[in-house]
Write a protein that holds these residues in place. Structure first.
Motif, short mmCIF file in Angstrom:
data_model
loop_
_atom_site.label_atom_id
_atom_site.label_comp_id
_atom_site.label_asym_id
_atom_site.label_seq_id
_atom_site.Cartn_x
_atom_site.Cartn_y
_atom_site.Cartn_z
N THR A 31 6.07 7.44 -4.19
CA THR A 31 5.76 6.82 -2.84
C THR A 31 5.45 5.42 -3.13
OG1 THR A 31 5.27 8.76 -2.08
CG2 THR A 31 5.11 6.85 -0.66
N LEU A 33 3.36 2.29 -1.17
CA LEU A 33 2.88 1.88 0.15
C LEU A 33 2.30 0.45 0.17
CD1 LEU A 33 1.04 5.28 0.25
CD2 LEU A 33 2.84 4.89 1.97
N TYR A 35 -0.71 -1.97 2.30
CA TYR A 35 -1.62 -1.76 3.23
C TYR A 35 -2.24 -3.22 3.18
CZ TYR A 35 -2.30 3.41 3.19
OH TYR A 35 -2.12 4.67 3.40
N PRO A 43 -8.35 -0.05 5.15
CA PRO A 43 -6.92 -0.40 4.89
C PRO A 43 -6.11 0.09 6.13
CG PRO A 43 -7.92 0.25 2.88
CD PRO A 43 -8.69 0.47 3.92
N LEU A 45 -2.11 0.82 6.99
CA LEU A 45 -0.74 1.12 6.74
C LEU A 45 0.28 -0.10 7.08
CD1 LEU A 45 1.14 2.49 4.58
CD2 LEU A 45 1.54 4.11 6.54
N ALA A 48 5.59 2.03 4.29
CA ALA A 48 5.82 3.15 3.24
C ALA A 48 7.33 3.09 3.04
CB ALA A 48 5.44 4.46 4.10
N TYR A 50 9.89 5.59 0.31
CA TYR A 50 9.89 6.88 -0.23
C TYR A 50 11.14 7.15 -1.36
CZ TYR A 50 7.18 7.62 3.98
OH TYR A 50 6.33 7.70 4.86
N PHE A 88 -2.86 -4.78 0.00
CA PHE A 88 -2.91 -3.80 -1.08
C PHE A 88 -1.49 -3.11 -1.39
CE2 PHE A 88 -7.13 -4.02 -2.42
CZ PHE A 88 -7.87 -4.29 -1.21
N GLY A 92 1.85 6.52 -4.79
CA GLY A 92 1.61 8.11 -4.46
C GLY A 92 2.05 8.72 -5.83
N ILE A 98 -3.03 8.72 -3.68
CA ILE A 98 -2.86 7.24 -3.71
C ILE A 98 -3.58 6.32 -4.44
CG2 ILE A 98 -2.40 5.41 -2.17
CD1 ILE A 98 -1.66 7.02 -0.10
N ILE A 99 -3.09 5.67 -5.32
CA ILE A 99 -3.77 4.77 -6.50
C ILE A 99 -3.57 3.38 -5.90
CG2 ILE A 99 -3.84 3.78 -8.67
CD1 ILE A 99 -4.37 7.20 -8.13
N PHE A 100 -4.60 2.57 -5.70
CA PHE A 100 -4.27 1.20 -5.10
C PHE A 100 -4.60 0.34 -6.21
CE2 PHE A 100 -4.78 1.50 -0.61
CZ PHE A 100 -4.99 2.85 -0.29
N GLY A 101 -3.76 -0.90 -5.80
CA GLY A 101 -3.94 -1.89 -6.70
C GLY A 101 -5.27 -2.82 -6.28
N TYR B 35 -12.69 7.71 -0.58
CA TYR B 35 -12.55 6.61 -1.56
C TYR B 35 -13.74 5.69 -1.65
CZ TYR B 35 -7.22 7.44 -2.24
OH TYR B 35 -6.17 7.73 -2.56
N PRO B 43 -9.69 0.12 -3.25
CA PRO B 43 -10.25 1.52 -2.92
C PRO B 43 -9.99 2.37 -4.24
CG PRO B 43 -9.14 0.94 -1.00
CD PRO B 43 -8.61 0.12 -1.91
N TYR B 104 -1.57 7.49 4.12
CA TYR B 104 -2.85 7.87 4.73
C TYR B 104 -3.45 6.88 6.05
CZ TYR B 104 -4.01 9.41 -0.11
OH TYR B 104 -4.13 9.89 -1.33
#
Lengths: 110, 115
Positions: A31, A33, A35, A43, A45, A48, A50, A88, A92, A98-101, B35, B43, B104
């Motif tokens: 995934t 995303l 934000y 943040p 959204l 998204a 998929y 950001f 997923g 969820i990992i963010f930049g 987070y 985050p 989320y």
């Protein structure tokens, strides 16, 4: 570990200009995303995605999930002052985190 | 549905003190995430719950940190013996099932300053 590389780190544009930012990773994500975060807030959204290759729009925003599942871009057309903030990308992973930049900071010049 | 609520919004504490933050997720969301965000960074994942079960903890979560979600509704994050490096925004988020269901929803965060 998984990392997302966002570019550019910051942008200074004139109101009305179009904006483009992207995100790449060495890992595959299920995934993607996008934000936006305003100062002192969490943040929010925006879009998204998929499926690999998916192109999705939300008003003046357009984002795409890269075919390789390792990248995504976000475009903003005809920027307005309220677009100022930090954008950001987030991926997923297969464990459903969820990992963010690190974000792209958008500034609009008067 | 009032979104994800976090309390307090700001906390200033002296080094060595314990602090506890609360998060109330969206009521029908069964997943809850914590987070941490430091200045100029995105985050960073700390831990998450599905209902009352804590399913994963990041290596960032030292043994001074503990999170609970006793009845599968609200959650607390406690930091014991705070250090200056703990100063950050602590964000809570919730989702229905998985991130694949639409990402989320984040709260407004608790900003912790350790002096």
């Amino acid at each position: 570990g998984q990392q997302l590389n966002q570019s550019p780190q910051s942008m200074f544009i004139q109101e009305g200009e179009d904006v483009s930012m992207n995100c790449t990773s060495s890992s595959i994500f299920n995934t993607w995303l996008w934000y936006k975060q305003d100062p002192g807030e969490g943040p929010v959204l925006l879009i998204a995605l998929y499926k690999a290759g998916e192109l999705t729009s939300n008003g003046r925003l357009t984002a795409q999930f890269g075919i390789t599942r390792k990248d995504s871009f976000l475009n903003i057309s005809a920027s307005i002052p309220s677009d100022v903030g930090i954008y950001f990308c987030a991926g997923g992973d297969r464990d459903d985190k969820i990992i963010f930049g690190k974000g792209t900071r958008l500034h609009i010049l008067p | 549905d009032t979104g994800v609520s976090q309390d307090p919004r700001h906390k200033i504490t002296k080094r060595g003190q314990n602090v506890t933050f609360r998060c109330d997720p969206i009521s029908e969301h069964n997943r809850l995430y914590w987070y941490r965000q430091t200045l100029g960074q995105g985050p960073e994942f700390l831990t998450y719950f599905q209902n009352e079960a804590q399913l994963e903890k990041s290596r960032l979560l030292s043994d001074r940190f503990s999170a609970e979600r006793p009845k599968g509704s609200f959650s607390t994050l406690e930091i014991q013996r705070t250090e200056q490096g703990d100063s950050a925004m602590y964000l809570c988020a919730s989702s229905l099932d998985s991130a694949a269901s639409g990402g989320y929803t984040f709260g407004s965060g608790t900003r912790l300053t350790v002096v």
